[in-house]
Design a protein around this motif. Structure first.
Motif, PDB file in Angstrom:
ATOM      1  N   PRO A 123      30.417   9.602   0.989  1.00 43.86           N
ATOM      2  CA  PRO A 123      29.832   8.587   1.802  1.00 43.86           C
ATOM      3  C   PRO A 123      30.402   8.562   3.140  1.00 43.86           C
ATOM      4  O   PRO A 123      31.619   8.906   3.676  1.00 43.86           O
ATOM      5  CB  PRO A 123      30.174   7.433   1.089  1.00 43.86           C
ATOM      6  CG  PRO A 123      31.661   8.024   0.474  1.00 43.86           C
ATOM      7  CD  PRO A 123      31.334   9.354  -0.115  1.00 43.86           C
ATOM      8  N   SER A 124      29.808   7.842   4.264  1.00 41.49           N
ATOM      9  CA  SER A 124      30.169   7.795   5.364  1.00 41.49           C
ATOM     10  C   SER A 124      31.426   6.940   5.297  1.00 41.49           C
ATOM     11  O   SER A 124      31.954   5.927   4.353  1.00 41.49           O
ATOM     12  CB  SER A 124      29.344   6.649   6.326  1.00 41.49           C
ATOM     13  OG  SER A 124      30.002   6.361   7.463  1.00 41.49           O
ATOM     14  N   THR A 125      32.537   6.957   6.220  1.00 38.44           N
ATOM     15  CA  THR A 125      33.732   6.284   6.268  1.00 38.44           C
ATOM     16  C   THR A 125      33.721   5.047   7.113  1.00 38.44           C
ATOM     17  O   THR A 125      34.423   4.027   7.243  1.00 38.44           O
ATOM     18  CB  THR A 125      34.934   7.005   7.056  1.00 38.44           C
ATOM     19  OG1 THR A 125      34.412   7.221   8.270  1.00 38.44           O
ATOM     20  CG2 THR A 125      35.366   8.167   6.148  1.00 38.44           C
ATOM     21  N   THR A 126      32.383   4.654   7.660  1.00 36.03           N
ATOM     22  CA  THR A 126      32.275   3.493   8.363  1.00 36.03           C
ATOM     23  C   THR A 126      31.272   2.413   7.378  1.00 36.03           C
ATOM     24  O   THR A 126      30.347   2.726   6.838  1.00 36.03           O
ATOM     25  CB  THR A 126      31.260   3.811   9.556  1.00 36.03           C
ATOM     26  OG1 THR A 126      31.769   4.409  10.423  1.00 36.03           O
ATOM     27  CG2 THR A 126      30.847   2.547  10.188  1.00 36.03           C
ATOM     28  N   ILE A 127      31.875   1.290   6.883  1.00 40.86           N
ATOM     29  CA  ILE A 127      31.119   0.347   6.295  1.00 40.86           C
ATOM     30  C   ILE A 127      29.868   0.096   6.842  1.00 40.86           C
ATOM     31  O   ILE A 127      29.727  -0.385   7.864  1.00 40.86           O
ATOM     32  CB  ILE A 127      32.143  -0.820   6.083  1.00 40.86           C
ATOM     33  CG1 ILE A 127      33.471  -0.528   5.384  1.00 40.86           C
ATOM     34  CG2 ILE A 127      31.559  -1.887   5.122  1.00 40.86           C
ATOM     35  CD1 ILE A 127      34.646  -1.536   5.153  1.00 40.86           C
ATOM     36  N   GLY A 128      28.898   0.069   5.703  1.00 42.50           N
ATOM     37  CA  GLY A 128      27.698  -0.359   6.299  1.00 42.50           C
ATOM     38  C   GLY A 128      26.741   0.940   6.770  1.00 42.50           C
ATOM     39  O   GLY A 128      25.427   0.486   6.826  1.00 42.50           O
ATOM     40  N   ILE A 129      27.253   1.993   6.972  1.00 46.10           N
ATOM     41  CA  ILE A 129      26.593   3.134   7.087  1.00 46.10           C
ATOM     42  C   ILE A 129      25.840   3.867   5.832  1.00 46.10           C
ATOM     43  O   ILE A 129      26.606   4.110   5.160  1.00 46.10           O
ATOM     44  CB  ILE A 129      27.260   4.310   8.106  1.00 46.10           C
ATOM     45  CG1 ILE A 129      27.607   3.398   9.364  1.00 46.10           C
ATOM     46  CG2 ILE A 129      26.427   5.533   8.310  1.00 46.10           C
ATOM     47  CD1 ILE A 129      26.453   3.394  10.363  1.00 46.10           C
ATOM     48  N   GLU A 130      24.555   4.013   5.653  1.00 47.94           N
ATOM     49  CA  GLU A 130      24.166   4.482   4.420  1.00 47.94           C
ATOM     50  C   GLU A 130      24.032   5.945   4.360  1.00 47.94           C
ATOM     51  O   GLU A 130      24.034   6.636   5.218  1.00 47.94           O
ATOM     52  CB  GLU A 130      22.483   4.016   4.331  1.00 47.94           C
ATOM     53  CG  GLU A 130      22.300   2.606   4.231  1.00 47.94           C
ATOM     54  CD  GLU A 130      21.160   2.170   3.972  1.00 47.94           C
ATOM     55  OE1 GLU A 130      20.760   1.371   3.372  1.00 47.94           O
ATOM     56  OE2 GLU A 130      20.381   2.679   4.756  1.00 47.94           O
ATOM     57  N   THR A 131      24.509   6.548   3.178  1.00 50.74           N
ATOM     58  CA  THR A 131      24.552   7.837   2.851  1.00 50.74           C
ATOM     59  C   THR A 131      23.261   8.051   1.696  1.00 50.74           C
ATOM     60  O   THR A 131      23.530   7.453   0.730  1.00 50.74           O
ATOM     61  CB  THR A 131      26.076   8.280   2.334  1.00 50.74           C
ATOM     62  OG1 THR A 131      26.926   8.050   3.552  1.00 50.74           O
ATOM     63  CG2 THR A 131      26.172   9.910   2.026  1.00 50.74           C
ATOM     64  N   GLU A 132      22.605   9.111   1.704  1.00 49.76           N
ATOM     65  CA  GLU A 132      21.610   9.327   0.981  1.00 49.76           C
ATOM     66  C   GLU A 132      22.085  10.356  -0.319  1.00 49.76           C
ATOM     67  O   GLU A 132      22.852  10.947  -0.164  1.00 49.76           O
ATOM     68  CB  GLU A 132      20.290   9.996   1.415  1.00 49.76           C
ATOM     69  CG  GLU A 132      19.791   8.952   2.476  1.00 49.76           C
ATOM     70  CD  GLU A 132      18.448   9.670   3.240  1.00 49.76           C
ATOM     71  OE1 GLU A 132      18.137  10.916   3.025  1.00 49.76           O
ATOM     72  OE2 GLU A 132      17.793   8.885   3.828  1.00 49.76           O
ATOM     73  N   PHE A 133      21.755  10.196  -1.546  1.00 49.58           N
ATOM     74  CA  PHE A 133      21.764  11.169  -2.632  1.00 49.58           C
ATOM     75  C   PHE A 133      20.381  11.180  -3.276  1.00 49.58           C
ATOM     76  O   PHE A 133      19.515  10.520  -3.161  1.00 49.58           O
ATOM     77  CB  PHE A 133      22.794  10.504  -3.524  1.00 49.58           C
ATOM     78  CG  PHE A 133      22.403   9.349  -4.374  1.00 49.58           C
ATOM     79  CD1 PHE A 133      21.897   9.356  -5.298  1.00 49.58           C
ATOM     80  CD2 PHE A 133      22.764   8.036  -3.835  1.00 49.58           C
ATOM     81  CE1 PHE A 133      21.585   8.135  -6.453  1.00 49.58           C
ATOM     82  CE2 PHE A 133      22.602   7.010  -4.435  1.00 49.58           C
ATOM     83  CZ  PHE A 133      21.873   7.077  -5.752  1.00 49.58           C
ATOM     84  N   THR A 134      20.415  12.573  -4.056  1.00 51.25           N
ATOM     85  CA  THR A 134      19.218  12.790  -4.907  1.00 51.25           C
ATOM     86  C   THR A 134      19.554  13.197  -6.245  1.00 51.25           C
ATOM     87  O   THR A 134      20.513  13.953  -6.360  1.00 51.25           O
ATOM     88  CB  THR A 134      18.363  13.829  -4.339  1.00 51.25           C
ATOM     89  OG1 THR A 134      18.003  13.483  -2.837  1.00 51.25           O
ATOM     90  CG2 THR A 134      17.251  14.215  -5.294  1.00 51.25           C
ATOM     91  N   LEU A 135      19.089  12.476  -7.321  1.00 52.80           N
ATOM     92  CA  LEU A 135      19.165  12.936  -8.681  1.00 52.80           C
ATOM     93  C   LEU A 135      18.011  13.427  -9.080  1.00 52.80           C
ATOM     94  O   LEU A 135      16.902  12.913  -9.210  1.00 52.80           O
ATOM     95  CB  LEU A 135      19.591  11.706  -9.639  1.00 52.80           C
ATOM     96  CG  LEU A 135      21.027  11.096  -9.153  1.00 52.80           C
ATOM     97  CD1 LEU A 135      21.119   9.492  -9.857  1.00 52.80           C
ATOM     98  CD2 LEU A 135      22.148  11.834  -9.575  1.00 52.80           C
ATOM     99  N   THR A 136      17.842  14.805  -9.842  1.00 54.70           N
ATOM    100  CA  THR A 136      16.760  15.422 -10.235  1.00 54.70           C
ATOM    101  C   THR A 136      16.805  15.080 -11.854  1.00 54.70           C
ATOM    102  O   THR A 136      17.821  15.724 -12.467  1.00 54.70           O
ATOM    103  CB  THR A 136      16.793  17.007 -10.255  1.00 54.70           C
ATOM    104  OG1 THR A 136      16.912  17.109  -8.861  1.00 54.70           O
ATOM    105  CG2 THR A 136      15.744  17.555 -10.807  1.00 54.70           C
ATOM    106  N   LEU A 137      16.085  14.250 -11.969  1.00 51.33           N
ATOM    107  CA  LEU A 137      16.003  13.696 -13.551  1.00 51.33           C
ATOM    108  C   LEU A 137      15.557  14.728 -14.622  1.00 51.33           C
ATOM    109  O   LEU A 137      14.692  15.315 -14.314  1.00 51.33           O
ATOM    110  CB  LEU A 137      15.254  12.234 -13.529  1.00 51.33           C
ATOM    111  CG  LEU A 137      15.690  11.128 -12.633  1.00 51.33           C
ATOM    112  CD1 LEU A 137      14.786  10.107 -12.556  1.00 51.33           C
ATOM    113  CD2 LEU A 137      16.999  10.526 -13.078  1.00 51.33           C
ATOM    114  N   THR A 138      15.942  14.591 -15.982  1.00 54.46           N
ATOM    115  CA  THR A 138      15.442  15.082 -16.928  1.00 54.46           C
ATOM    116  C   THR A 138      14.406  14.260 -17.436  1.00 54.46           C
ATOM    117  O   THR A 138      14.497  13.213 -17.914  1.00 54.46           O
ATOM    118  CB  THR A 138      16.580  15.197 -18.192  1.00 54.46           C
ATOM    119  OG1 THR A 138      17.492  16.062 -17.496  1.00 54.46           O
ATOM    120  CG2 THR A 138      16.056  16.181 -19.270  1.00 54.46           C
ATOM    121  N   MET A 139      13.067  14.760 -17.516  1.00 55.37           N
ATOM    122  CA  MET A 139      11.967  13.927 -17.878  1.00 55.37           C
ATOM    123  C   MET A 139      11.237  14.306 -19.030  1.00 55.37           C
ATOM    124  O   MET A 139      10.042  14.524 -19.296  1.00 55.37           O
ATOM    125  CB  MET A 139      10.902  13.876 -16.720  1.00 55.37           C
ATOM    126  CG  MET A 139      11.534  13.508 -15.214  1.00 55.37           C
ATOM    127  SD  MET A 139      11.608  11.609 -15.281  1.00 55.37           S
ATOM    128  CE  MET A 139      10.135  11.293 -15.426  1.00 55.37           C
TER     129      MET A 139
END
Length: 179
Positions: A123-139
């Motif tokens: 994550p960003s070290t600046t509070i409030g800055i968004e960091t994206e993530f992706t989870l490839t789900l088992t369906m």
């Protein structure tokens, strides 16, 4: 001609369900209201939103229950955004899973989550800055109009999660391939 495209379901933070707190690692994330520190404009309120706080030492989760769309064909990604509540540059491990009920076959009151998948995020070290993530789900057993429960959480006991700060989930979208 192949007309398949991508479908999206926005999962509102407060539209989710907290785990009940019973059982192993069945702890809920904590909803938090955030009010902008910026100067409000004339004749408007301060901008505000809700986020979910995930603890750095305890596995915490949040869930959404709905029917897969009628145009669901395949796939399943959770695309999320987190913000660091501290200034550490250390990694965070987010996790997710699905529980799918087969209408007329599965006892929906007894379904369990499929394979839990993880994503390591810095994550960003600046509070409030968004960091994206992706989870490839088992369906497993996913099909159009089948009931599904999606779970997202933080896996702080994962060796890759070394961040000592809370992480705030600020947004989540379920992405799939349409018919």
């Amino acid at each position: 001609k192949d007309l398949m495209t991508t479908g999206y379901i926005i999962l509102p933070i407060l539209g989710g369900i907290a785990p009940d707190g019973s059982g192993t690692v069945n702890n809920p994330a904590t909803p938090e209201k955030v009010v902008s520190s910026g100067t409000q404009t004339t004749n408007s309120p301060k901008a505000s939103y809700i986020q979910l706080l995930f603890d750095p030492t305890t596995d915490e989760h949040w869930m959404w229950a709905f029917d897969l769309p009628a145009n669901y064909a395949s796939g399943g990604l959770l695309r999320g955004k987190i913000t660091n509540k501290g200034t550490s540059a250390n990694g965070v491990t987010m996790k997710g899973a699905t529980a799918i009920s087969i209408p007329g076959t599965t006892d929906k009151d007894a379904i369990v989550f499929d394979t839990v998948v993880t994503a390591n995020v810095t994550p960003s070290t600046t509070i409030g800055i968004e960091t994206e993530f992706t989870l490839t789900l088992t369906m497993t057993n996913a099909a159009a109009s089948y009931p599904i429960i999606l779970m997202v959480g933080r896996d702080p006991d994962n060796a890759s999660d070394t961040n000592a700060s809370d992480m705030a989930l600020t947004g989540l979208v379920f992405e799939y391939t349409t018919t």
